[in-house]
Design an enzyme around this catalytic site. Structure first.
Site, PDB file in Angstrom:
ATOM      1  N   HIS A 186      19.660  -5.597  34.437  1.00  0.00           N
ATOM      2  CA  HIS A 186      19.796  -4.159  34.659  1.00  0.00           C
ATOM      3  C   HIS A 186      21.274  -3.784  34.900  1.00  0.00           C
ATOM      4  O   HIS A 186      21.826  -2.913  34.218  1.00  0.00           O
ATOM      5  CB  HIS A 186      18.927  -3.749  35.857  1.00  0.00           C
ATOM      6  CG  HIS A 186      19.009  -2.295  36.214  1.00  0.00           C
ATOM      7  ND1 HIS A 186      18.025  -1.398  35.899  1.00  0.00           N
ATOM      8  CD2 HIS A 186      19.966  -1.584  36.851  1.00  0.00           C
ATOM      9  CE1 HIS A 186      18.372  -0.194  36.325  1.00  0.00           C
ATOM     10  NE2 HIS A 186      19.546  -0.275  36.915  1.00  0.00           N
ATOM     11  N   GLU A 187      21.893  -4.463  35.848  1.00  0.00           N
ATOM     12  CA  GLU A 187      23.284  -4.124  36.166  1.00  0.00           C
ATOM     13  C   GLU A 187      24.198  -4.435  34.993  1.00  0.00           C
ATOM     14  O   GLU A 187      25.178  -3.727  34.754  1.00  0.00           O
ATOM     15  CB  GLU A 187      23.750  -4.858  37.433  1.00  0.00           C
ATOM     16  CG  GLU A 187      22.979  -4.481  38.699  1.00  0.00           C
ATOM     17  CD  GLU A 187      22.901  -2.979  38.951  1.00  0.00           C
ATOM     18  OE1 GLU A 187      23.829  -2.256  38.548  1.00  0.00           O
ATOM     19  OE2 GLU A 187      21.892  -2.531  39.529  1.00  0.00           O
ATOM     20  N   HIS A 189      24.313  -1.440  32.754  1.00  0.00           N
ATOM     21  CA  HIS A 189      25.285  -0.433  33.204  1.00  0.00           C
ATOM     22  C   HIS A 189      26.695  -0.875  32.817  1.00  0.00           C
ATOM     23  O   HIS A 189      27.513  -0.077  32.375  1.00  0.00           O
ATOM     24  CB  HIS A 189      25.223  -0.267  34.727  1.00  0.00           C
ATOM     25  CG  HIS A 189      24.048   0.516  35.221  1.00  0.00           C
ATOM     26  ND1 HIS A 189      23.747   1.775  34.750  1.00  0.00           N
ATOM     27  CD2 HIS A 189      23.107   0.236  36.160  1.00  0.00           C
ATOM     28  CE1 HIS A 189      22.669   2.230  35.389  1.00  0.00           C
ATOM     29  NE2 HIS A 189      22.253   1.308  36.245  1.00  0.00           N
ATOM     30  N   HIS A 239      27.501  -0.263  29.205  1.00  0.00           N
ATOM     31  CA  HIS A 239      27.713   1.170  28.962  1.00  0.00           C
ATOM     32  C   HIS A 239      29.175   1.526  29.252  1.00  0.00           C
ATOM     33  O   HIS A 239      29.807   2.296  28.537  1.00  0.00           O
ATOM     34  CB  HIS A 239      26.775   1.959  29.876  1.00  0.00           C
ATOM     35  CG  HIS A 239      26.501   3.364  29.430  1.00  0.00           C
ATOM     36  ND1 HIS A 239      25.776   4.237  30.195  1.00  0.00           N
ATOM     37  CD2 HIS A 239      26.847   4.046  28.315  1.00  0.00           C
ATOM     38  CE1 HIS A 239      25.683   5.401  29.554  1.00  0.00           C
ATOM     39  NE2 HIS A 239      26.325   5.310  28.419  1.00  0.00           N
TER      40      HIS A 239
HETATM   41 ZN   LIG Z   1      20.612   1.385  37.572  1.00  0.00          ZN
END
Ligand SMILES: [Zn+2]
Length: 684
Positions: free
Chosen positions: A467-468, A471, A474
């Site tokens: 998940h991290e 980010h 991105h």
């Molecule tokens: Zn998040």
């Protein structure tokens, strides 16, 4: 005198040389320089252009952000008394500088002139978006209001900040105040040993024998899940559900009046800015167009999830009746019966599973996924850091050109803030002929290696790392060169979880998981049978959980649109609205004394007011985006290239909906999320 390392912008932050004593002088100097730039830009008599307005401001703000970002990061991950003092000492100055910036009418005038200038039309899309965002933020911050209304707007904001703090304090005080002393261990049958040990220690600390139970999560939750004593569960449930309400212990902690005042001030702030209600104001910088779109979205998902929620509930009720002897399921039986049903259906041990996920295997599995789908290469590299366990990596394209870099700080340790997050160290931005490449901090709090064995992670922890990292990508794979809209900057609040959540899906793919497991002792991959149990447990009660989230989201959105604090609504109080929403959507029994509204901190004290829907909204986006990978084969470089080009590379340079449609070929649909959560009607 040696130069201040915080003022060295030639490369990566100088963590080897940086000391708390550097913070004050550097940040003072950078704020002074930024204020001087603001004066120069505001008083510039030349025509307003990108080069005379946006560029000099971006340059000076970038320096302040980079230096302050490094300080903020160190304060979070290697907190010392000296660093904390230095950080807290400068925080008010940094905050005040940004507040002044947002209210500077001369700057607003320069941006307006730029937007009205003939040159505006020839700016590229990213620069136009950056200018538009500036104008929007001035407006939403009240900078455009006439003086008398501006003063009122400011007073409203200040009172709202105080009320939010008071709301939290009341919930906290009410939670901490309550305790129940249980003398005999027999009354606590079923409660896990570590919870009992904690409760015994708490009683002993007060000089009492027996066990002290509280409403704090680490005690309340396991008691509700595991205590066989039904009357005890009922007692705790009532105490928990009436916190900070008119049914609670003390009138001074009752949040009813606080809520009424918050709602009335929010409506006033919205009306001052020309919006009919707070939801329409809250949605301006978000991806959702208006409250109508959000309400339709929530109700559509509710209509489709409800049959599955009802099925979940009927299964639970019949299991409780037949196997637990609970003829009628009461609200204080739900967590207890659910745990029993889950244990019966999906017996597996988290501890057993984690033996198959050693750190190096997980990282190489993660890197393999993103290297394959995005056509990039990740190599360990060197940089000075803040702790010996921190690693540093380069991301390059397949020709070896550097795209970005990241720090990876995985382990929990003393003086490190809990949780997992991504933060930017350096943003991608063009500065003259040179493009500054992006750098990220990726931070987790996982177990560190012990006894010479590598660190191992639970499946949940593996999901967190993915998940991290999403980010991070991105931020790092952006191709935008304009400050404020490159990477995750300027991305709508309800769209920012798309690149992170999409990564979680890979942790549920056998082809991916099989490649990233190796038992820490034997080297054997995770057995398929264990993976299948994990997968089956993933969707346990997903229908019930979905409608519970929808109930909160629907309440939040109706409260900030249809509820009028001055009267004339169809409900007599927020509590009556909450009950109406439950009748519309909930499937489980609720106690008549339930006052969950009075402790709903997300919307009264957090940043989720008229925004609670975003949890489900982002899940729909990520599930639907991932379904393109499923269509092409989950490790498809074609799907990956499209996601990289249309979503990751674009950052905040265009509306998230445009990026989504460019990637998916159409607007988002609910089907993929329902399917991923096991909520599909089998074809007959
Ligand atoms: Zn998040």
């Amino acid at each position: 005198m040696t130069p201040n390392p915080l003022l060295d912008f030639s490369g990566l932050p100088r963590f080897d040389a940086l000391r708390a004593a550097h913070v004050g002088p550097a940040v003072d100097a950078l704020i002074a320089a930024a204020r001087a730039t603001v004066e120069r830009v505001a008083g510039d008599s030349r025509p307003a252009t990108w080069e005379t307005v946006a560029e000099p401001l971006a340059e000076t703000l970038d320096r302040l952000d980079r230096a302050w970002g490094a300080v903020r990061h160190l304060n979070a991950v290697v907190n010392t008394p000296e660093l904390r003092d230095a950080y807290n000492g400068m925080l008010p100055k940094v905050t005040a500088f940004h507040a002044d910036l947002g209210q500077d009418l001369r700057l607003l005038g320069r941006y307006r002139a730029l937007a009205a200038s003939p040159g505006y039309a020839s700016l590229d899309a990213a620069r136009k978006k950056a200018v538009d965002n500036e104008l929007r933020d001035f407006r939403l911050g009240g900078a455009e209001l006439p003086e008398d209304r501006k003063a009122r707007f400011k007073a409203v904001q200040e009172e709202l900040a105080n009320l939010s703090a008071r709301f939290d304090d009341n919930v906290l005080d009410a939670t901490n105040d309550w305790a129940l002393l249980v003398e005999s261990e027999a009354e606590l049958a079923g409660v896990p040993a570590d919870v009992l040990a904690e409760a015994r220690a708490a009683a002993a600390a007060g000089g009492k024998p027996g066990f002290k139970l509280t409403l704090r999560m680490p005690c309340y939750l396991p008691v509700m899940q595991y205590a066989d004593n039904r009357a005890l569960r009922a007692t705790l449930h009532r105490a928990y559900s009436t916190r900070a309400s008119e049914l609670g212990a003390r009138a001074e902690w009752d949040n009813t009046g606080v809520i009424a005042r918050i709602l009335s001030l929010r409506r006033e702030a919205a009306e001052l800015l020309g919006y009919p209600n707070f939801a329409e104001l809250s949605l301006v910088p978000k991806m959702a167009q208006d409250a109508g779109e959000v309400l339709a979205f929530l109700r559509d998902l509710g209509r489709r999830a409800r049959p599955f929620a009802e099925r979940d509930y009927l299964e639970l009720a019949s299991f409780a009746r037949e196997e637990l002897g609970l003829a009628d399921l009461e609200p204080w039986d739900l967590a207890y019966a659910s745990e029993k049903l889950k244990a019966k259906r999906y017996a597996f041990s988290e501890q057993e599973i984690r033996q198959y996920f050693p750190e190096d295997r997980v990282l190489s599995g993660l890197f393999r996924v993103v290297e394959t789908i995005y056509g990039i290469a990740i190599r360990e590299s060197r940089a000075t850091t803040w702790h010996e366990s921190v690693r540093f990596f380069d991301i390059t394209d397949l020709h070896g050109a550097l795209l970005g870099q990241f720090y990876l700080d995985l382990y929990a340790r003393a003086n490190k803030q809990g949780g997992a997050w991504m933060d930017d160290a350096i943003n991608r931005r063009r500065a003259g002929a040179h493009v500054q490449h992006p750098v990220a901090y990726l931070t987790c709090n996982l177990s560190s290696p012990v006894d010479g064995k590598p660190a191992t992670f639970t499946h949940d922890e593996v999901i967190t790392v993915f998940h991290e990292f999403g980010h991070g990508l991105h931020h790092l794979l952006t191709q935008v060169e304009v400050a404020g809209v490159s990477g995750i900057q300027g991305v709508e609040w309800d769209a920012v979880e798309l690149p992170s959540q999409i990564m979680e899906n890979f942790c549920w793919e056998w082809d991916v998981v099989a490649h990233m497991t190796a038992h820490v002792d034997t080297g054997a991959p995770l057995p398929r049978e264990l993976f299948d149990k994990l997968l089956a447990a993933k969707n346990f009660q997903s229908g019930m959980q979905t409608v519970r989230q929808l109930e909160f989201a629907l309440f939040d959105m109706l409260l900030h649109t249809a509820w009028d604090p001055r009267g004339g609504s169809e409900w007599t109080s927020p509590q009556a609205l909450a009950e109406a929403v439950r009748r519309e959507i909930a499937v489980v029994p609720r106690a008549p004394y339930d006052r969950a509204v009075q402790s709903f901190g997300h919307i009264f004290a957090g940043g989720y007011a008229a925004g609670y829907y975003s949890y489900k909204w982002a899940e729909v986006l990520s599930a639907d985006a991932y379904s393109l990978f499923e269509e092409h084969g989950v490790l498809s470089p074609a799907a990956g290239a499209r996601f990289r080009d249309e979503v990751l590379a674009r950052g905040g340079s265009r509306p998230a909906m445009e990026s989504f449609i460019a990637f998916r070929g159409r607007p988002p649909q609910l089907d993929a999320l329902l399917r991923h959560n096991g909520m599909i009607i089998p074809a007959s």
